[in-house]
Design a protein around this motif. Structure first.
Motif, PDB file in Angstrom:
ATOM      1  N   LYS A 145       0.816  -1.313   0.039  1.00 43.35           N
ATOM      2  CA  LYS A 145       0.036   0.079  -0.052  1.00 43.35           C
ATOM      3  C   LYS A 145       0.864   1.205   0.126  1.00 43.35           C
ATOM      4  N   LEU A 146       0.633   2.019  -0.810  1.00 39.41           N
ATOM      5  CA  LEU A 146       1.258   3.356  -0.913  1.00 39.41           C
ATOM      6  C   LEU A 146       0.862   4.687  -0.426  1.00 39.41           C
ATOM      7  N   PRO A 147       1.267   5.468   0.080  1.00 37.69           N
ATOM      8  CA  PRO A 147       0.624   6.889   0.718  1.00 37.69           C
ATOM      9  C   PRO A 147      -0.148   7.385  -0.266  1.00 37.69           C
ATOM     10  N   VAL A 148      -1.306   7.958   0.120  1.00 37.13           N
ATOM     11  CA  VAL A 148      -2.634   8.810  -0.589  1.00 37.13           C
ATOM     12  C   VAL A 148      -3.063   7.674  -1.548  1.00 37.13           C
ATOM     13  N   ILE A 149      -2.397   6.911  -2.462  1.00 38.25           N
ATOM     14  CA  ILE A 149      -3.353   6.114  -3.487  1.00 38.25           C
ATOM     15  C   ILE A 149      -3.501   4.907  -2.849  1.00 38.25           C
ATOM     16  N   GLY A 150      -3.169   4.250  -1.889  1.00 41.22           N
ATOM     17  CA  GLY A 150      -3.340   3.053  -1.349  1.00 41.22           C
ATOM     18  C   GLY A 150      -2.849   1.961  -2.164  1.00 41.22           C
ATOM     19  N   HIS A 151      -3.779   1.042  -2.846  1.00 37.47           N
ATOM     20  CA  HIS A 151      -3.649   0.012  -3.675  1.00 37.47           C
ATOM     21  C   HIS A 151      -4.054   0.255  -4.912  1.00 37.47           C
ATOM     22  N   LEU A 152      -4.206   1.481  -5.378  1.00 44.68           N
ATOM     23  CA  LEU A 152      -4.526   1.683  -6.639  1.00 44.68           C
ATOM     24  C   LEU A 152      -3.684   1.434  -7.773  1.00 44.68           C
ATOM     25  N   HIS A 153      -2.356   1.254  -7.111  1.00 42.68           N
ATOM     26  CA  HIS A 153      -1.129   0.959  -8.092  1.00 42.68           C
ATOM     27  C   HIS A 153      -1.226  -0.603  -8.700  1.00 42.68           C
ATOM     28  N   LEU A 154      -1.782  -1.192  -7.702  1.00 34.74           N
ATOM     29  CA  LEU A 154      -2.225  -2.779  -7.900  1.00 34.74           C
ATOM     30  C   LEU A 154      -3.230  -3.045  -9.064  1.00 34.74           C
ATOM     31  N   VAL A 155      -4.037  -1.894  -9.465  1.00 37.57           N
ATOM     32  CA  VAL A 155      -5.080  -2.176 -10.296  1.00 37.57           C
ATOM     33  C   VAL A 155      -4.579  -1.917 -11.727  1.00 37.57           C
ATOM     34  N   GLY A 156      -4.747  -2.838 -12.492  1.00 41.26           N
ATOM     35  CA  GLY A 156      -4.475  -2.743 -13.813  1.00 41.26           C
ATOM     36  C   GLY A 156      -5.478  -2.307 -14.844  1.00 41.26           C
ATOM     37  N   SER A 157      -5.187  -2.338 -16.201  1.00 43.80           N
ATOM     38  CA  SER A 157      -6.281  -1.611 -17.193  1.00 43.80           C
ATOM     39  C   SER A 157      -7.547  -2.461 -17.361  1.00 43.80           C
ATOM     40  N   LEU A 158      -7.342  -3.738 -16.969  1.00 46.54           N
ATOM     41  CA  LEU A 158      -8.566  -4.850 -16.700  1.00 46.54           C
ATOM     42  C   LEU A 158      -8.663  -5.016 -15.216  1.00 46.54           C
ATOM     43  N   PRO A 159      -9.508  -4.197 -14.508  1.00 46.37           N
ATOM     44  CA  PRO A 159      -9.534  -4.443 -13.036  1.00 46.37           C
ATOM     45  C   PRO A 159      -9.900  -5.640 -12.670  1.00 46.37           C
ATOM     46  N   HIS A 160     -10.966  -6.452 -13.398  1.00 48.43           N
ATOM     47  CA  HIS A 160     -11.657  -7.555 -12.831  1.00 48.43           C
ATOM     48  C   HIS A 160     -10.552  -8.571 -12.838  1.00 48.43           C
ATOM     49  N   VAL A 161      -9.377  -8.378 -13.879  1.00 49.45           N
ATOM     50  CA  VAL A 161      -8.485  -9.484 -13.728  1.00 49.45           C
ATOM     51  C   VAL A 161      -7.569  -9.334 -12.851  1.00 49.45           C
ATOM     52  N   SER A 162      -7.104  -8.045 -12.493  1.00 47.59           N
ATOM     53  CA  SER A 162      -6.292  -7.707 -11.561  1.00 47.59           C
ATOM     54  C   SER A 162      -6.780  -8.175 -10.054  1.00 47.59           C
ATOM     55  N   LEU A 163      -7.857  -8.000  -9.906  1.00 46.90           N
ATOM     56  CA  LEU A 163      -8.752  -7.986  -8.607  1.00 46.90           C
ATOM     57  C   LEU A 163      -8.671  -9.714  -8.416  1.00 46.90           C
ATOM     58  N   ARG A 164      -8.927 -10.460  -9.372  1.00 45.66           N
ATOM     59  CA  ARG A 164      -9.129 -11.811  -9.201  1.00 45.66           C
ATOM     60  C   ARG A 164      -7.494 -12.450  -8.801  1.00 45.66           C
ATOM     61  N   ASP A 165      -6.631 -11.986  -9.521  1.00 52.86           N
ATOM     62  CA  ASP A 165      -5.334 -12.189  -9.122  1.00 52.86           C
ATOM     63  C   ASP A 165      -4.768 -11.967  -7.844  1.00 52.86           C
ATOM     64  N   LEU A 166      -5.187 -10.632  -7.435  1.00 52.28           N
ATOM     65  CA  LEU A 166      -4.932 -10.227  -6.194  1.00 52.28           C
ATOM     66  C   LEU A 166      -5.414 -11.230  -4.935  1.00 52.28           C
ATOM     67  N   ALA A 167      -6.715 -11.414  -5.450  1.00 51.65           N
ATOM     68  CA  ALA A 167      -7.494 -12.142  -4.230  1.00 51.65           C
ATOM     69  C   ALA A 167      -6.857 -13.581  -4.084  1.00 51.65           C
ATOM     70  N   ARG A 168      -6.421 -14.244  -5.334  1.00 50.41           N
ATOM     71  CA  ARG A 168      -5.672 -15.551  -5.273  1.00 50.41           C
ATOM     72  C   ARG A 168      -4.699 -15.612  -4.320  1.00 50.41           C
ATOM     73  N   LYS A 169      -3.832 -14.264  -4.078  1.00 47.02           N
ATOM     74  CA  LYS A 169      -2.879 -14.237  -3.248  1.00 47.02           C
ATOM     75  C   LYS A 169      -3.328 -13.876  -1.911  1.00 47.02           C
ATOM     76  N   HIS A 170      -4.081 -12.995  -1.901  1.00 42.38           N
ATOM     77  CA  HIS A 170      -4.211 -12.159  -0.594  1.00 42.38           C
ATOM     78  C   HIS A 170      -5.633 -12.471   0.249  1.00 42.38           C
ATOM     79  N   GLY A 171      -6.750 -13.010  -0.466  1.00 45.51           N
ATOM     80  CA  GLY A 171      -8.045 -13.485  -0.055  1.00 45.51           C
ATOM     81  C   GLY A 171      -8.062 -14.686   0.586  1.00 45.51           C
ATOM     82  N   PRO A 172      -8.716 -15.629  -0.079  1.00 41.78           N
ATOM     83  CA  PRO A 172      -9.358 -16.014  -1.425  1.00 41.78           C
ATOM     84  C   PRO A 172     -10.752 -15.238  -1.644  1.00 41.78           C
ATOM     85  N   ASP A 173     -11.511 -15.589  -0.240  1.00 41.25           N
ATOM     86  CA  ASP A 173     -12.834 -15.236  -0.234  1.00 41.25           C
ATOM     87  C   ASP A 173     -13.260 -13.592  -0.410  1.00 41.25           C
TER      88      ASP A 173
END
Length: 509
Positions: free
Chosen positions: A49-77
């Motif tokens: 997590k970065l100051p001000v923008i938080g996790h926005l830098h982890l969200v790519g041009s296809l957010p549904h794909v980025s969020l799926r990949d992040l959830a696999r690592k840090h979720g999963p539910d």
């Protein structure tokens, strides 16, 4: 660099500069020791997590794909992201989706504030964005009863079938062209879906030259403004300074001009009771009963145009693209449709659709792989409650990644493959329908905020696709070997490239 690219997509240089001015404010909010923050700190969350923008830098041009990949690592539910100043819970499993959309539905049925949505929908007074409460209940009842109920959908049958005839006439002309000219099928689907909606909403007015085209243009701008990660949604303090909100105000004026004119014309014709009522007539006739202002009526109308056009067009476009990539599925569908409809018919009618089980399976499979709203419209928690062993505090924005849930290998065999057979009778997933009862499959959502337009979307999808595969064989243009499935993210996700196909009239027809 990646973070700034994301943020700058909808920001002016002045707004980017102002981010620095709010640096201390954001840090103060992030360090808040409130009870809600303590609860959120216990939720699974990516560490980067970065100051001000938080996790926005982890969200790519296809957010549904980025969020799926992040959830696999840090979720999963479930997984908490800090998107700018907004704590956002991402739901990525059927169990967690059921907890949000059914078990605790009443606590998650509201909507977070959206600066752009507020402008475009007259203070969020449409069905999609209105906060949960009496006003939303009234408007949903109105729309469901007078436009989207099965009885009303059936009553629009003649108008739908007339739109199909217009499409078929255009395609027959293209098929007769010896130059084998390719047809832009994506555009054809957009026009068809929009024209069907326009007929249902504006039916009694004659189709003025260019009017439906104007609606399509307004809707395209509308979806681009609502789509994506708009700065004001994640840094609410910037709402008055952002270019996106300025563009929304300009678009709102254009909508007002068009809709005020239509409403005035309907009001002046109300005395003529001989004509069939359309949806604007209904809204005017129940305006007092439902306590609607003119701005409320306009917000509801824009909602119907947007929802009715995009959901259907995107499902059709993806279904046709997948069928072109799987010739055996296309052949199976054509055999079914041509077997169910009498040989040589002018067109497949809605009476023929009931026995076309593979057509319905293909529709569901296209929607499983490619839900038009892969992240749905965000929900908002209104009280603390437990989800999958975690306490979700009041005021948390909730995103449900139905795209990820629909492609979860734990729930689906060959999850990434287009296999309509999975939904056929006696198959493992045969009972999985569009009604939101199986939380592995949520193309229309579930619970109180479920999209009420299922009947409208399904019959519109089935009648046009059945006719396209009945009357024509389809080929890729010369020199093209495949269909490009690259996605483009917005309010709805669609294919980036237009689907160009060559229609051929089969010999037996």
């Amino acid at each position: 660099g990646r973070a700034m690219d994301l943020v700058s997509a909808s920001a002016t240089p002045q707004a980017l500069g102002l981010l620095l001015l709010f640096f201390l404010v954001a840090l103060h909010l992030a360090a808040s020791s409130s009870g809600a923050e303590k609860l959120r700190s216990k939720l699974p969350s990516p560490p980067f997590k970065l100051p001000v923008i938080g996790h926005l830098h982890l969200v790519g041009s296809l957010p549904h794909v980025s969020l799926r990949d992040l959830a696999r690592k840090h979720g999963p539910d479930v997984m908490l992201l800090r998107l700018g100043a907004v704590p956002t819970l991402v739901v990525s499993s059927p169990r967690a989706a059921k907890a949000v959309l059914r078990t605790h539905d009443h606590l998650f049925a509201s909507r977070p504030h959206s600066a752009v949505g507020d402008i475009l929908s007259n203070g969020s007074t449409n069905v999609a964005l209105a906060p949960y409460g009496d006003y939303w209940r009234r408007t949903k009842k109105l729309v469901t009863t007078h436009l989207l109920a099965a009885r009303k959908v059936r009553s629009n049958r003649a108008a739908r079938e007339q739109e199909v005839r217009l499409v078929l006439a255009r395609l027959r002309a293209a098929a007769a062209d010896t130059a084998r000219t390719a047809v832009d099928v994506s555009e054809l689907f957009i026009y068809f879906a929009n024209d069907v909606v326009c007929q249902a909403v504006l039916g009694r007015l004659p189709r003025e030259a260019g009017r439906n085209q104007m609606f399509r243009e307004l809707l395209e701008i509308h979806c681009k403004l609502l789509g994506g990660f708009n700065l004001p949604d994640y840094f609410p303090i910037l709402a008055r300074l952002d270019m996106v909100t300025a563009k929304a105000v300009k678009l709102k004026r254009r909508w007002d001009d068009v809709l005020d004119d239509l409403i005035d014309k309907h009001a002046s014709k109300m005395a003529n009771d001989d004509e069939e009522e359309d949806f604007i007539d209904v809204l005017l006739s129940v305006q007092q009963e439902y306590s609607l202002t003119r701005d409320n009526i306009k917000a509801i109308l824009v909602d119907m145009f947007e929802a009715g056009t995009d959901t259907t067009y995107i499902a059709l476009d993806y279904a046709m693209a997948e069928l072109m990539r799987k010739p055996q599925a296309m052949a199976k569908l054509q055999a079914e449709v041509r077997g169910c409809a009498t040989k040589g018919k002018e067109m497949v009618t809605e009476d023929d659709l009931g026995s076309m089980s593979y057509l319905k399976a293909a529709m569901r499979e296209a929607m499983r792989l490619h839900p038009s709203g892969p992240l749905m419209i965000p929900h908002l928690s209104v009280a603390d409650c437990g989800v999958e062993g975690h306490t979700i505090p009041s005021g948390t924005r909730v995103i449900i990644n139905v795209w990820a849930i629909g492609r979860d290998a734990a729930s689906w065999k060959d999850a990434e493959e287009f296999v309509p057979e999975r939904f056929m009778e006696e198959a493992m997933d045969a009972t999985c329908d569009l009604q939101g009862n199986d939380f592995r499959f949520l193309p229309f959502g579930s619970g109180r905020r479920m999209c009420p337009g299922i009947s409208f979307a399904a019959v519109t999808f089935e009648i046009i696709l059945a006719n396209l595969v009945y009357h024509f064989n389809w080929e890729l243009p010369e020199g093209s070997s495949s269909v490009d499935m690259t996605e483009e993210f917005g309010f709805d996700v669609h294919r980036k490239e237009r689907l160009l196909l060559v229609p051929r009239v089969p010999h037996h027809l």
